[in-house]
Scaffold this active site. Sequence first.
Site, PDB file in Angstrom:
ATOM      1  N   HIS A 163      58.940  53.957  77.445  1.00 43.22           N
ATOM      2  CA  HIS A 163      60.159  53.749  78.256  1.00 43.22           C
ATOM      3  C   HIS A 163      61.198  54.877  78.084  1.00 43.22           C
ATOM      4  CE1 HIS A 163      61.446  51.246  74.523  1.00 43.22           C
ATOM      5  NE2 HIS A 163      61.991  52.443  74.430  1.00 43.22           N
TER       6      HIS A 163
ATOM      7  N   HIS B  56      68.479  48.938  72.747  1.00 42.34           N
ATOM      8  CA  HIS B  56      68.876  50.122  71.958  1.00 42.34           C
ATOM      9  C   HIS B  56      70.387  50.200  71.767  1.00 42.34           C
ATOM     10  CE1 HIS B  56      64.932  51.111  73.644  1.00 42.34           C
ATOM     11  NE2 HIS B  56      64.813  52.125  72.829  1.00 42.34           N
TER      12      HIS B  56
ATOM     13  N   HIS C   7      56.604  58.259  68.022  1.00 38.41           N
ATOM     14  CA  HIS C   7      57.733  59.168  68.235  1.00 38.41           C
ATOM     15  C   HIS C   7      58.797  58.961  67.164  1.00 38.41           C
ATOM     16  CE1 HIS C   7      59.156  55.641  70.575  1.00 38.41           C
ATOM     17  NE2 HIS C   7      60.334  56.188  70.797  1.00 38.41           N
TER      18      HIS C   7
ATOM     19  N   GLU D 140      58.282  50.770  67.949  1.00 37.39           N
ATOM     20  CA  GLU D 140      58.338  50.033  69.213  1.00 37.39           C
ATOM     21  C   GLU D 140      56.974  49.450  69.588  1.00 37.39           C
ATOM     22  OE1 GLU D 140      62.086  52.395  71.314  1.00 37.39           O
ATOM     23  OE2 GLU D 140      60.057  52.941  71.883  1.00 37.39           O
TER      24      GLU D 140
HETATM   25  C1  DHB Z   1      63.080  58.650  73.694  1.00 37.37           C
HETATM   26  C2  DHB Z   1      62.176  57.623  73.449  1.00 37.37           C
HETATM   27  C3  DHB Z   1      62.630  56.293  73.396  1.00 37.37           C
HETATM   28  O1  DHB Z   1      61.827  55.242  73.125  1.00 37.37           O
HETATM   29  C4  DHB Z   1      63.933  55.998  73.614  1.00 37.37           C
HETATM   30  O2  DHB Z   1      64.298  54.700  73.629  1.00 37.37           O
HETATM   31  C5  DHB Z   1      64.832  57.024  73.850  1.00 37.37           C
HETATM   32  C6  DHB Z   1      64.400  58.352  73.881  1.00 37.37           C
HETATM   33  C7  DHB Z   1      62.621  60.059  73.759  1.00 37.37           C
HETATM   34  O3  DHB Z   1      61.472  60.339  73.494  1.00 37.37           O
HETATM   35  O4  DHB Z   1      63.445  60.925  74.102  1.00 37.37           O
HETATM   36 FE    FE Z   2      63.007  53.398  72.806  1.00 39.02          FE
END
Ligand code: DHB
Ligand code: FE
Length: 287
Positions: free
Chosen positions: A12, A59, A193, A240
């Site tokens: 997302h 978030h 990530h 996540e």
């Molecule tokens: C990014 C990924 C996320 O899950 C998020 O909530 C905000 C930013 C990203 O990779 O930039």
């Molecule tokens: Fe996120």
Amino acid sequence: MAHIIGGVATTHVPSIGKAIAENKQADPYWKPFFQGFDYVHYWLAREKPDIAVVFYNDHGLNFFLDKLPTLAVGAAKEYRNEDEGWGIPVARALEGDPDLSWHIINTLVADEFDITMCQDMLVDHSVTIPMALMWPGARRHPVRIVPVSINTVQHPLPSLKRCLNLGRSVGRAIDSYSKNVRVMIVGTGGLSHQLDGKRAGFINKEFDKLCMDRLSAEPEALIGYSIHDLVEEAGAQGVEFLNWMAMRGALTGQVTEVHRNYHIPISNTAAATVVLENREISTRKAA
Ligand code: DHB
Ligand code: FE
């Protein structure tokens, strides 16, 4: 009787919203990601869901660090989005389904999940981006939603096992819902990530593959990973994946992965999209 047709899991990342607003789907950077939705569109057109139960993580738009429920379920008629500061357009409000929401809430509390019930709830990019990806350009989304928020932001986080069981309880609730509706389950976020700190930009392709491989066939094989293992293997925000586990738990029939797209990177994230089909056990017996 309600039917659980299957699940869609997708990244997302907010910049996806910017790419959509700027019509960049065919740009070389974006194409490998957006192309992964062709099958999702075909599947949705074929399966025609009425309602989407969406496991996601807020978030900081609706819940902040001062008051942050581990698990929360929306029970509103409508869910609005607001500017989160990512520079993407504010999404139009999404229609809710309070009747299914309360049925799920009743089941969850009976199953000893201490959830927060939200009759007023904003939804952030974690809900609006997947909706925009699944129904691009839709003036009005063809599904009503039941958002289920899982804390992936402030430790301590719920375990993979708890999220799988949360999903199972939601799945049982849908199975016992008397209305004749077609319900899809959505899990958003991931895969690996990390947005900040020394490991910013961390991505773990092997671990992502292992998670996707096991998700459909043997999700229990993943519950041995603690939250700290998950942070180490998937990155601080890779947790996540908890939303994906809950989605999988809600598929109570025989589950098959029918589509997978995995592309590195979008922003700092390993971008992944998966479609899992759910064949209801009782339907199989009757067939
Ligand atoms: C990014 C990924 C996320 O899950 C998020 O909530 C905000 C930013 C990203 O990779 O930039
Ligand atoms: Fe996120």
